[in-house]
Design a protein around this motif. Structure first.
Motif, PDB file in Angstrom:
ATOM      1  N   THR A   1       0.830  -1.207   0.000  1.00  0.00           N
ATOM      2  CA  THR A   1       0.000   0.000   0.000  1.00  0.00           C
ATOM      3  C   THR A   1       0.862   1.254   0.000  1.00  0.00           C
ATOM      4  O   THR A   1       0.578   2.228  -0.713  1.00  0.00           O
ATOM      5  CB  THR A   1      -0.924   0.012   1.231  1.00  0.00           C
ATOM      6  OG1 THR A   1      -1.786  -1.127   1.171  1.00  0.00           O
ATOM      7  CG2 THR A   1      -1.771   1.273   1.268  1.00  0.00           C
ATOM      8  N   VAL A   2       1.929   1.250   0.791  1.00  0.00           N
ATOM      9  CA  VAL A   2       2.834   2.402   0.837  1.00  0.00           C
ATOM     10  C   VAL A   2       3.452   2.646  -0.535  1.00  0.00           C
ATOM     11  O   VAL A   2       3.538   3.791  -1.000  1.00  0.00           O
ATOM     12  CB  VAL A   2       3.933   2.194   1.901  1.00  0.00           C
ATOM     13  CG1 VAL A   2       5.006   3.280   1.783  1.00  0.00           C
ATOM     14  CG2 VAL A   2       3.333   2.203   3.296  1.00  0.00           C
TER      15      VAL A   2
ATOM     16  N   VAL B   1      -2.758  -1.675  -8.703  1.00  0.00           N
ATOM     17  CA  VAL B   1      -2.387  -3.082  -8.559  1.00  0.00           C
ATOM     18  C   VAL B   1      -3.176  -3.875  -9.589  1.00  0.00           C
ATOM     19  O   VAL B   1      -4.414  -3.875  -9.577  1.00  0.00           O
ATOM     20  CB  VAL B   1      -2.678  -3.602  -7.141  1.00  0.00           C
ATOM     21  CG1 VAL B   1      -2.275  -5.066  -7.019  1.00  0.00           C
ATOM     22  CG2 VAL B   1      -1.939  -2.763  -6.109  1.00  0.00           C
ATOM     23  N   LYS B   2      -2.437  -4.538 -10.490  1.00  0.00           N
ATOM     24  CA  LYS B   2      -3.080  -5.220 -11.611  1.00  0.00           C
ATOM     25  C   LYS B   2      -2.218  -6.395 -12.044  1.00  0.00           C
ATOM     26  O   LYS B   2      -0.996  -6.269 -12.173  1.00  0.00           O
ATOM     27  CB  LYS B   2      -3.256  -4.229 -12.776  1.00  0.00           C
ATOM     28  CG  LYS B   2      -3.791  -4.817 -14.060  1.00  0.00           C
ATOM     29  CD  LYS B   2      -3.799  -3.747 -15.157  1.00  0.00           C
ATOM     30  CE  LYS B   2      -4.195  -4.349 -16.495  1.00  0.00           C
ATOM     31  NZ  LYS B   2      -4.085  -3.351 -17.595  1.00  0.00           N
ATOM     32  N   ASP B   3      -2.853  -7.548 -12.223  1.00  0.00           N
ATOM     33  CA  ASP B   3      -2.168  -8.755 -12.710  1.00  0.00           C
ATOM     34  C   ASP B   3      -0.994  -9.151 -11.827  1.00  0.00           C
ATOM     35  O   ASP B   3       0.026  -9.664 -12.320  1.00  0.00           O
ATOM     36  CB  ASP B   3      -1.692  -8.554 -14.157  1.00  0.00           C
ATOM     37  CG  ASP B   3      -2.825  -8.225 -15.119  1.00  0.00           C
ATOM     38  OD1 ASP B   3      -3.950  -8.701 -14.871  1.00  0.00           O
ATOM     39  OD2 ASP B   3      -2.588  -7.486 -16.096  1.00  0.00           O
ATOM     40  N   GLY B   4      -1.116  -8.909 -10.536  1.00  0.00           N
ATOM     41  CA  GLY B   4      -0.054  -9.306  -9.620  1.00  0.00           C
ATOM     42  C   GLY B   4       1.099  -8.329  -9.545  1.00  0.00           C
ATOM     43  O   GLY B   4       2.138  -8.651  -8.946  1.00  0.00           O
TER      44      GLY B   4
ATOM     45  N   LEU C   1       6.408  -3.478 -10.558  1.00  0.00           N
ATOM     46  CA  LEU C   1       7.099  -4.382  -9.641  1.00  0.00           C
ATOM     47  C   LEU C   1       6.060  -5.351  -9.097  1.00  0.00           C
ATOM     48  O   LEU C   1       4.961  -4.938  -8.710  1.00  0.00           O
ATOM     49  CB  LEU C   1       7.732  -3.592  -8.492  1.00  0.00           C
ATOM     50  CG  LEU C   1       8.569  -4.387  -7.481  1.00  0.00           C
ATOM     51  CD1 LEU C   1       9.837  -4.933  -8.134  1.00  0.00           C
ATOM     52  CD2 LEU C   1       8.920  -3.518  -6.276  1.00  0.00           C
ATOM     53  N   SER C   2       6.391  -6.634  -9.073  1.00  0.00           N
ATOM     54  CA  SER C   2       5.419  -7.619  -8.626  1.00  0.00           C
ATOM     55  C   SER C   2       5.074  -7.407  -7.159  1.00  0.00           C
ATOM     56  O   SER C   2       5.908  -6.996  -6.344  1.00  0.00           O
ATOM     57  CB  SER C   2       5.942  -9.037  -8.846  1.00  0.00           C
ATOM     58  OG  SER C   2       6.973  -9.348  -7.926  1.00  0.00           O
ATOM     59  N   VAL C   3       3.818  -7.686  -6.822  1.00  0.00           N
ATOM     60  CA  VAL C   3       3.354  -7.584  -5.445  1.00  0.00           C
ATOM     61  C   VAL C   3       4.216  -8.459  -4.541  1.00  0.00           C
ATOM     62  O   VAL C   3       4.599  -8.057  -3.435  1.00  0.00           O
ATOM     63  CB  VAL C   3       1.868  -7.987  -5.368  1.00  0.00           C
ATOM     64  CG1 VAL C   3       1.428  -8.156  -3.920  1.00  0.00           C
ATOM     65  CG2 VAL C   3       1.002  -6.954  -6.080  1.00  0.00           C
TER      66      VAL C   3
ATOM     67  N   GLY D   1       7.104  -7.593  -0.607  1.00  0.00           N
ATOM     68  CA  GLY D   1       7.319  -8.265   0.674  1.00  0.00           C
ATOM     69  C   GLY D   1       8.672  -8.931   0.755  1.00  0.00           C
ATOM     70  O   GLY D   1       9.339  -8.897   1.799  1.00  0.00           O
ATOM     71  N   PHE D   2       9.097  -9.541  -0.360  1.00  0.00           N
ATOM     72  CA  PHE D   2      10.406 -10.191  -0.418  1.00  0.00           C
ATOM     73  C   PHE D   2      11.519  -9.190  -0.143  1.00  0.00           C
ATOM     74  O   PHE D   2      12.443  -9.441   0.636  1.00  0.00           O
ATOM     75  CB  PHE D   2      10.591 -10.839  -1.791  1.00  0.00           C
ATOM     76  CG  PHE D   2      11.894 -11.561  -1.975  1.00  0.00           C
ATOM     77  CD1 PHE D   2      12.033 -12.892  -1.618  1.00  0.00           C
ATOM     78  CD2 PHE D   2      12.997 -10.916  -2.526  1.00  0.00           C
ATOM     79  CE1 PHE D   2      13.244 -13.567  -1.788  1.00  0.00           C
ATOM     80  CE2 PHE D   2      14.210 -11.570  -2.697  1.00  0.00           C
ATOM     81  CZ  PHE D   2      14.324 -12.905  -2.333  1.00  0.00           C
ATOM     82  N   GLY D   3      11.434  -8.016  -0.785  1.00  0.00           N
ATOM     83  CA  GLY D   3      12.487  -7.009  -0.650  1.00  0.00           C
ATOM     84  C   GLY D   3      12.561  -6.400   0.724  1.00  0.00           C
ATOM     85  O   GLY D   3      13.653  -6.153   1.252  1.00  0.00           O
ATOM     86  N   VAL D   4      11.397  -6.170   1.347  1.00  0.00           N
ATOM     87  CA  VAL D   4      11.383  -5.598   2.697  1.00  0.00           C
ATOM     88  C   VAL D   4      12.044  -6.553   3.683  1.00  0.00           C
ATOM     89  O   VAL D   4      12.897  -6.151   4.491  1.00  0.00           O
ATOM     90  CB  VAL D   4       9.940  -5.281   3.142  1.00  0.00           C
ATOM     91  CG1 VAL D   4       9.917  -4.890   4.623  1.00  0.00           C
ATOM     92  CG2 VAL D   4       9.341  -4.165   2.297  1.00  0.00           C
ATOM     93  N   ARG D   5      11.689  -7.830   3.596  1.00  0.00           N
ATOM     94  CA  ARG D   5      12.253  -8.798   4.544  1.00  0.00           C
ATOM     95  C   ARG D   5      13.737  -9.034   4.282  1.00  0.00           C
ATOM     96  O   ARG D   5      14.513  -9.274   5.215  1.00  0.00           O
ATOM     97  CB  ARG D   5      11.487 -10.113   4.454  1.00  0.00           C
ATOM     98  CG  ARG D   5      11.775 -11.036   5.625  1.00  0.00           C
ATOM     99  CD  ARG D   5      10.768 -12.147   5.715  1.00  0.00           C
ATOM    100  NE  ARG D   5      11.020 -12.983   6.892  1.00  0.00           N
ATOM    101  CZ  ARG D   5      10.266 -14.018   7.251  1.00  0.00           C
ATOM    102  NH1 ARG D   5       9.193 -14.328   6.531  1.00  0.00           N
ATOM    103  NH2 ARG D   5      10.560 -14.733   8.315  1.00  0.00           N
TER     104      ARG D   5
END
Length: 506
Positions: free
Chosen positions: A37-38, A146-149, A486-488, A492-496
């Motif tokens: 969302t950010v 957000v579209k198509d993942g 950038l894929s959804v 999450g992968f990059g933040v972690r």
């Protein structure tokens, strides 16, 4: 309770009080959604550069943008957006340099404090993005849809996506209570895409904010995936070629084109350019590049594996040399390069101009001397009527929005070679291997320009890094191109990924 039991209890309590606090678990699924969302919201903040400021050159560029239906943005809006998030999280943040860079421009600075046991780590991204023409995109380039993942928008890859991964990793560190021996510094720079003035101003104006920074991570390397999406290697950029742009000028006498004269400057300039175009710069293998080829050799069959394992020897073999140099990226890291990119004469067909100019894009290997290379160019041309002018440390030959008297930083960017025997590099390796045990970490040289040399020159070890798994075709198509996304899953992968790197580097 007996005296002995009481003594043991007090001892245990005393020992426990000296142990570092344990981090609280993070709900990574929920945090990934929050981070997505950010990023969508950040992409909606139009921070297009140019124009940024209403200077003469920017007005010219703005006219082009207006004609193409491109709405200019304000980098200060991006800085305010980031500061609002940091304020909510209780992380000290400041908007800086609005006076030095002019209207609508700003740098952002924030710091999450540790116990001061070790020097700080800085996470740096640039707030500005290159222009986007809405008519050529499948979606509104500033919609953050957000579209198509995927999350779509200008800057998703370059480099708001990376900036959000840095920001949210720092927030995750704070929320989870990870014990910090190193402060975490978060910097958003203006004007990386056009003039690099954001980083230059920040370094010049705020040496106190950087004095305790040992390491810095920003853009400058891309991870390589195989056809199935598995990471072949994670890249950490430790070196970068130096921009040494030159303008060639020949003066003449203006007159009517119907009566040719010997004072026409164009033929003389064209002759100089032809000589430069025929010059083949010598091959030169730097230690970092040799290591990179040796690292990636394992992914090739023989005889290519042997060639890359010892590239200096392989370049003496005509067959190996032809194959290696056929890759434009490899060719660029093995030599100084010269690209002829601009030519200006008369603005009318029937007028012989009084002056003719040409711009050439020169990129030097980190260990090359600019003065010596300029002598080489002058010797190749062999004509004293052709004058060379260095275009300076900005990325575009436009009037600067500020007084760029950065004499203490030098007239060209500093050589960039950072060591890899460091706590931060080992932290990146550990986090990478946890994600892809079969992948390796290597150190490609960046051929384009980033802000890393500006920070490196003040003694900071700087690395280029991407926390994402993005296929090369998507990077090639989206970065500075159409339909950047950038894929959804990558968010999450990059933040972690960043979260673990920051933990391991403490």
């Amino acid at each position: 309770m007996t005296r002995i039991a009481l003594t043991i209890g007090l001892t245990v309590c005393a020992l426990a009080s000296n142990l570092p606090a344990q981090a609280r678990p993070v709900d990574w699924t929920a945090f990934a959604r929050e981070s997505q969302t950010v990023l969508s919201d950040y992409l909606r903040v139009n921070t297009t550069n140019p124009p940024g400021n209403e200077i003469l050159g920017a007005r010219f560029l703005k006219a082009i943008l207006d004609r193409e239906g491109i709405a200019p943005g304000n980098e200060i809006l991006g800085a305010r957006f980031l500061k609002a998030i940091l304020d909510r999280e209780g992380i000290e943040a400041r908007i800086l340099d609005t006076t030095e860079m002019g209207p609508n421009r700003a740098n952002l600075y924030a710091r999450l404090r540790g116990n001061g046991g070790k020097k700080a780590i800085a996470l740096v991204h640039h707030i500005d993005v290159v222009p986007a023409t809405p008519s050529t995109w499948a979606v509104d380039p500033f919609s953050g849809v957000v579209k198509d993942g995927y999350i779509w928008g200008r800057g998703a890859i370059d480099m708001k996506g990376n900036g959000v991964a840095q920001l949210m990793a720092m927030i995750a560190i704070k929320r989870s209570g990870v014990p910090l021996t190193r402060d975490i510094v978060f910097i958003g720079n203006a004007d990386e895409e056009l003039g690099s003035t954001g980083a230059l101003v920040f370094v010049k104006q705020h040496p106190d904010l950087l004095s305790d920074v040992e390491y810095l991570i920003t853009e400058g390397a891309d991870n390589v995936l195989d056809d199935k999406g598995k990471v072949v290697y994670f890249a950490v950029g430790v070196s970068e070629k130096r921009t040494f742009w030159q303008r060639l000028t020949v003066n003449g006498v203006p007159s009517h084109g119907s009566r040719p004269t010997k004072q026409n400057p164009v033929p003389r300039l064209v002759a100089a350019l032809y000589k430069i175009s025929q010059y083949e710069t010598p091959l030169h293998v730097t230690p970092g590049v040799e290591k990179f080829f040796r690292d990636i050799a394992r992914t090739y069959p023989e005889p290519r594996r042997s060639w890359l394992s010892n590239v200096s020897i392989a370049l003496q073999n005509p067959q190996a040399r032809d194959w290696i140099l056929s890759d434009v990226s490899w060719n660029a890291v093995l030599r100084n390069t010269i690209s002829l990119t601009g030519l200006v004469g008369s603005n009318k067909t029937n007028v012989i101009p009084g002056i003719a100019t040409a711009d050439i894009d020169v990129r030097l290997l980190p260990d090359q001397d600019t003065t010596e290379f300029l002598k080489t160019l002058e010797g190749i041309v062999g004509d004293t009527a052709v004058h060379f002018t260095h275009l300076g440390n900005t990325k575009a030959p436009l009037e600067s929005p500020i007084d760029t008297d950065f004499t203490h930083l030098g007239n060209t960017k500093a050589p960039l070679e950072s060591p890899i025997d460091t706590d931060l590099f080992r932290a990146i390796e550990k986090a990478a291997h946890e994600r892809e045990p079969g992948a390796f970490v290597t150190t490609p040289m960046e051929t384009a320009a980033t802000d890393r040399p500006t920070y490196r020159k003040v003694g900071i070890t700087t690395y280029g890094f991407s926390p994402f798994k993005v296929p090369r075709p998507e990077i090639q198509r989206g970065m500075h191109g159409n339909d950047e996304r950038l894929s959804v899953e990558n968010v999450g992968f990059g933040v972690r990924f960043y979260y673990d790197i920051l933990r391991y580097a403490q």
